[in-house]
Design an enzyme around this catalytic site. Sequence first.
Site, short mmCIF file in Angstrom:
data_model
loop_
_atom_site.label_atom_id
_atom_site.label_comp_id
_atom_site.label_asym_id
_atom_site.label_seq_id
_atom_site.Cartn_x
_atom_site.Cartn_y
_atom_site.Cartn_z
N SER A 1 42.07 -14.17 -11.36
CA SER A 1 42.99 -15.30 -11.20
C SER A 1 43.41 -15.50 -9.75
O SER A 1 44.18 -16.40 -9.45
CB SER A 1 44.24 -15.08 -12.07
N GLU B 1 38.79 -22.92 -14.34
CA GLU B 1 38.51 -23.12 -12.92
C GLU B 1 37.16 -22.48 -12.58
O GLU B 1 36.90 -21.34 -12.98
CB GLU B 1 39.58 -22.47 -12.05
N ASN C 1 47.11 -20.99 -10.01
CA ASN C 1 48.05 -19.94 -9.63
C ASN C 1 48.60 -20.11 -8.22
O ASN C 1 49.66 -19.58 -7.92
CB ASN C 1 47.39 -18.57 -9.80
N HIS D 1 37.35 -18.79 -14.13
CA HIS D 1 38.74 -18.40 -14.40
C HIS D 1 39.29 -19.19 -15.59
O HIS D 1 39.58 -20.37 -15.51
CB HIS D 1 39.62 -18.64 -13.16
#
Length: 293
Positions: free
Chosen positions: A121, A154, A192, A142
Amino acid sequence: MAVMIKKVGVIGSGQMGNGIAHVAALAGFDVVLNDVTADRLKSGMATINGNLSRQVAKKFITEDARKQAVARIALADSMEGLSDCDLVIESAVEKEEVKRKIFHDVCAILKPSAIVASNTSSISITRLAASTDRPERFIGIHFMNPVPLMELVELIRGIATDDTTFDAAKEFVAKLGKHIAVSEDFPAFIVNRILLPMINEAIYTLYEGVGNVEAIDAAMKLGAHHPMGPLELADFIGLDTCLSIMQVLHEGLADSKYRPCPLLVKYVEAGWLGRKTQRGFYDYRGDKPVPTR
């Protein structure tokens, strides 16, 4: 070498790994779920069964689809079980040294054409790829948590990732029915990079006494229409994972605005990691969660 992905290996049977195995098997891929012990694999498979059964109960899938998905998942407590996979996705703890060791070990037994991916992540895909024998066949895939419910994945190319690998990864994710967001290989990528600093700021708000746990979470749920408060979300993600991502951001971007809140560090040092340890910003050991501050 073009790759036709038919068999998928997943390393790690925890929350993310069993979710990835779940959606891959449901989409028709043969799956090998790998972990270090039979007990972990048994627990991961029980979670998959439970989540598939809930989907049946809600009429999202049929009982026949559930049975077929379960039948497509094989369990392996050694890396050798992954040797004939076309794609292997690592979903271990968010620690670079752990991931590097996994890639070193798994690349030794994979066929040359196999693609290796990380579900990291936050960690640099380029750096992880450089620890393998196939950086051009390495990519970041991800998934969001919980994997069966979240629509986004992602995709992150390392500097060496070739077009064949990228195209195969895009096709794989599309077959899962997920939406793709392509991110550059910067610390924490897109989701994130935005989400974790917000959570970290919420923890600073608690640390500085601006509001208590309930007030902060209520403010964001009722004032910003977030489905979960940021401290509740931190507990769901895992406070150790939150800290790891903030450390990657702080070190990778060298900006003080990403400094992990000392209170987050203290909770992790205490082993209060959120839901998975039954205590974090909330105590989950009773009938309902109770704030710990």
